[in-house]
Scaffold this motif. Structure first.
Motif, PDB file in Angstrom:
ATOM      1  N   THR A   1       0.851  -1.185   0.000  1.00  0.00           N
ATOM      2  CA  THR A   1       0.000   0.000   0.000  1.00  0.00           C
ATOM      3  C   THR A   1       0.889   1.238   0.000  1.00  0.00           C
ATOM      4  OG1 THR A   1      -1.614  -1.218   1.283  1.00  0.00           O
ATOM      5  CG2 THR A   1      -1.856   1.168   1.227  1.00  0.00           C
ATOM      6  N   VAL A   2       0.567   2.176  -0.877  1.00  0.00           N
ATOM      7  CA  VAL A   2       1.329   3.419  -0.935  1.00  0.00           C
ATOM      8  C   VAL A   2       0.797   4.348   0.148  1.00  0.00           C
ATOM      9  CG1 VAL A   2       1.899   5.420  -2.347  1.00  0.00           C
ATOM     10  CG2 VAL A   2       1.708   3.160  -3.401  1.00  0.00           C
ATOM     11  N   VAL A   3       1.689   4.741   1.043  1.00  0.00           N
ATOM     12  CA  VAL A   3       1.308   5.651   2.114  1.00  0.00           C
ATOM     13  C   VAL A   3       1.618   7.063   1.656  1.00  0.00           C
ATOM     14  CG1 VAL A   3       1.731   6.317   4.508  1.00  0.00           C
ATOM     15  CG2 VAL A   3       1.806   3.905   3.846  1.00  0.00           C
ATOM     16  N   ASP A   4       0.605   7.905   1.670  1.00  0.00           N
ATOM     17  CA  ASP A   4       0.787   9.289   1.268  1.00  0.00           C
ATOM     18  C   ASP A   4       1.621  10.006   2.327  1.00  0.00           C
ATOM     19  OD1 ASP A   4       0.591  11.640  -0.110  1.00  0.00           O
ATOM     20  OD2 ASP A   4      -1.416  12.115   0.611  1.00  0.00           O
ATOM     21  N   HIS A   5       2.710  10.637   1.903  1.00  0.00           N
ATOM     22  CA  HIS A   5       3.555  11.358   2.848  1.00  0.00           C
ATOM     23  C   HIS A   5       2.815  12.590   3.359  1.00  0.00           C
ATOM     24  CE1 HIS A   5       7.011   8.916   1.870  1.00  0.00           C
ATOM     25  NE2 HIS A   5       6.712   9.063   0.594  1.00  0.00           N
TER      26      HIS A   5
ATOM     27  N   GLY B   1      14.884  27.617   3.733  1.00  0.00           N
ATOM     28  CA  GLY B   1      13.874  26.670   4.205  1.00  0.00           C
ATOM     29  C   GLY B   1      13.679  25.516   3.235  1.00  0.00           C
ATOM     30  N   LEU B   2      13.640  25.818   1.946  1.00  0.00           N
ATOM     31  CA  LEU B   2      13.500  24.764   0.935  1.00  0.00           C
ATOM     32  C   LEU B   2      14.721  23.856   0.915  1.00  0.00           C
ATOM     33  CD1 LEU B   2      11.935  26.819  -2.017  1.00  0.00           C
ATOM     34  CD2 LEU B   2      10.756  25.325  -0.386  1.00  0.00           C
ATOM     35  N   ARG B   3      15.907  24.437   1.017  1.00  0.00           N
ATOM     36  CA  ARG B   3      17.134  23.630   1.009  1.00  0.00           C
ATOM     37  C   ARG B   3      17.206  22.715   2.242  1.00  0.00           C
ATOM     38  NH1 ARG B   3      21.190  28.457  -0.852  1.00  0.00           N
ATOM     39  NH2 ARG B   3      20.777  28.319  -3.081  1.00  0.00           N
ATOM     40  N   ILE B   4      16.842  23.243   3.391  1.00  0.00           N
ATOM     41  CA  ILE B   4      16.853  22.426   4.613  1.00  0.00           C
ATOM     42  C   ILE B   4      15.847  21.290   4.488  1.00  0.00           C
ATOM     43  CG2 ILE B   4      16.276  22.433   7.077  1.00  0.00           C
ATOM     44  CD1 ILE B   4      17.521  25.312   7.138  1.00  0.00           C
ATOM     45  N   ALA B   5      14.665  21.588   3.962  1.00  0.00           N
ATOM     46  CA  ALA B   5      13.646  20.552   3.780  1.00  0.00           C
ATOM     47  C   ALA B   5      14.154  19.437   2.860  1.00  0.00           C
ATOM     48  CB  ALA B   5      12.365  21.163   3.222  1.00  0.00           C
ATOM     49  N   ILE B   6      14.839  19.813   1.798  1.00  0.00           N
ATOM     50  CA  ILE B   6      15.397  18.822   0.871  1.00  0.00           C
ATOM     51  C   ILE B   6      16.424  17.964   1.603  1.00  0.00           C
ATOM     52  CG2 ILE B   6      16.839  18.544  -1.186  1.00  0.00           C
ATOM     53  CD1 ILE B   6      15.388  21.137  -2.252  1.00  0.00           C
ATOM     54  N   GLU B   7      17.299  18.586   2.377  1.00  0.00           N
ATOM     55  CA  GLU B   7      18.314  17.841   3.137  1.00  0.00           C
ATOM     56  C   GLU B   7      17.680  16.894   4.153  1.00  0.00           C
ATOM     57  OE1 GLU B   7      21.727  17.665   2.940  1.00  0.00           O
ATOM     58  OE2 GLU B   7      21.440  18.749   1.059  1.00  0.00           O
ATOM     59  N   LEU B   8      16.544  17.290   4.724  1.00  0.00           N
ATOM     60  CA  LEU B   8      15.854  16.449   5.701  1.00  0.00           C
ATOM     61  C   LEU B   8      15.046  15.337   5.044  1.00  0.00           C
ATOM     62  CD1 LEU B   8      14.573  19.219   8.156  1.00  0.00           C
ATOM     63  CD2 LEU B   8      16.404  17.538   8.582  1.00  0.00           C
ATOM     64  N   GLY B   9      14.936  15.382   3.718  1.00  0.00           N
ATOM     65  CA  GLY B   9      14.172  14.360   3.011  1.00  0.00           C
ATOM     66  C   GLY B   9      12.679  14.631   2.977  1.00  0.00           C
ATOM     67  N   ILE B  10      12.290  15.848   3.267  1.00  0.00           N
ATOM     68  CA  ILE B  10      10.868  16.215   3.233  1.00  0.00           C
ATOM     69  C   ILE B  10      10.450  16.354   1.774  1.00  0.00           C
ATOM     70  CG2 ILE B  10       9.205  18.016   3.823  1.00  0.00           C
ATOM     71  CD1 ILE B  10      10.972  18.589   6.317  1.00  0.00           C
ATOM     72  N   ARG B  11       9.390  15.669   1.388  1.00  0.00           N
ATOM     73  CA  ARG B  11       8.939  15.688  -0.008  1.00  0.00           C
ATOM     74  C   ARG B  11       7.677  16.523  -0.224  1.00  0.00           C
ATOM     75  NH1 ARG B  11      12.292  15.056  -3.420  1.00  0.00           N
ATOM     76  NH2 ARG B  11      10.760  14.306  -4.883  1.00  0.00           N
TER      77      ARG B  11
ATOM     78  N   ASP C   1      11.069  22.006  -7.869  1.00  0.00           N
ATOM     79  CA  ASP C   1      11.009  20.770  -8.657  1.00  0.00           C
ATOM     80  C   ASP C   1      11.449  19.545  -7.866  1.00  0.00           C
ATOM     81  OD1 ASP C   1      10.043  22.085 -10.875  1.00  0.00           O
ATOM     82  OD2 ASP C   1      12.012  22.306 -11.828  1.00  0.00           O
ATOM     83  N   LYS C   2      12.101  19.744  -6.754  1.00  0.00           N
ATOM     84  CA  LYS C   2      12.598  18.637  -5.934  1.00  0.00           C
ATOM     85  C   LYS C   2      11.549  18.128  -4.935  1.00  0.00           C
ATOM     86  CE  LYS C   2      17.336  20.284  -6.342  1.00  0.00           C
ATOM     87  NZ  LYS C   2      17.734  19.541  -7.455  1.00  0.00           N
ATOM     88  N   PHE C   3      10.352  18.678  -4.978  1.00  0.00           N
ATOM     89  CA  PHE C   3       9.287  18.282  -4.060  1.00  0.00           C
ATOM     90  C   PHE C   3       8.158  17.578  -4.816  1.00  0.00           C
ATOM     91  CE2 PHE C   3      11.429  21.764  -1.953  1.00  0.00           C
ATOM     92  CZ  PHE C   3      11.499  21.329  -0.642  1.00  0.00           C
ATOM     93  N   ASP C   4       7.497  16.660  -4.126  1.00  0.00           N
ATOM     94  CA  ASP C   4       6.307  16.013  -4.686  1.00  0.00           C
ATOM     95  C   ASP C   4       5.086  16.903  -4.502  1.00  0.00           C
ATOM     96  OD1 ASP C   4       7.799  13.787  -5.370  1.00  0.00           O
ATOM     97  OD2 ASP C   4       7.368  12.745  -3.500  1.00  0.00           O
ATOM     98  N   GLY C   5       5.128  17.755  -3.509  1.00  0.00           N
ATOM     99  CA  GLY C   5       4.041  18.683  -3.244  1.00  0.00           C
ATOM    100  C   GLY C   5       4.593  19.894  -2.520  1.00  0.00           C
TER     101      GLY C   5
END
Length: 148
Positions: free
Chosen positions: A23-27, A80-90, A128-132
């Motif tokens: 099952t795909v879990v929505d992040h 903020g966007l760069r930190i989120a990317i480093e943390l793996g937040i999508r 572009d590095k985010f799913d949402g």
């Protein structure tokens, strides 16, 4: 006869679990509040990340160059966007009190300043590095709630 039927039902149930794709879990969406801050020795940016599970992380970035309020707001957003990317937040819900920055990124107003246009393009590359990714303007008095 009843026991054989139950064994068959159990086998089908177990076999089906193995054969079905996971099952795909929505992040979940994380929320980040961004703002510039004036300090005695220059300008900085403040970031507060929060998750639906109650995780809170605070970041402060000191800018080592002169900056206008609007450029400092862009610095806060980009960091903020760069930190989120480093943390793996999508998935990220970004909230800031700079109406100008939010409007420019959401294409509701244009960039007439070359520096602001450079920051704007950087935000577009990072998104572009985010799913949402959501970007919302919140009035300054509401942004203070992120500090609590």
């Amino acid at each position: 006869m009843a026991i054989k039927s139950q064994v068959l039902a159990d086998f089908i149930a177990e076999w089906t679990k193995v054969q079905m794709p996971p099952t795909v879990v929505d992040h979940e969406y994380w929320t980040v509040y961004f703002d510039r801050s004036l300090m005695k020795k220059g300008v900085g940016t403040g970031l507060v990340f929060g998750s639906l599970l109650g995780v809170r992380m605070r970041y402060m970035v000191h800018l080592h160059f002169p900056s206008s309020n609007n450029l400092a707001e862009y610095e806060a957003l980009i960091n903020g966007l760069r930190i989120a990317i480093e943390l793996g937040i999508r998935r990220l819900d970004v909230r800031g009190d700079s109406q100008l920055v939010v409007d420019q990124v959401m294409k509701e107003s244009s960039c007439h300043d070359a520096k602001m246009a450079t920051y704007y393009r950087e935000v577009l590359q990072l998104e572009d590095k985010f799913d949402g990714l959501k970007l919302n303007h919140i009035p300054r008095r509401l942004n203070k709630a992120a500090d609590a």
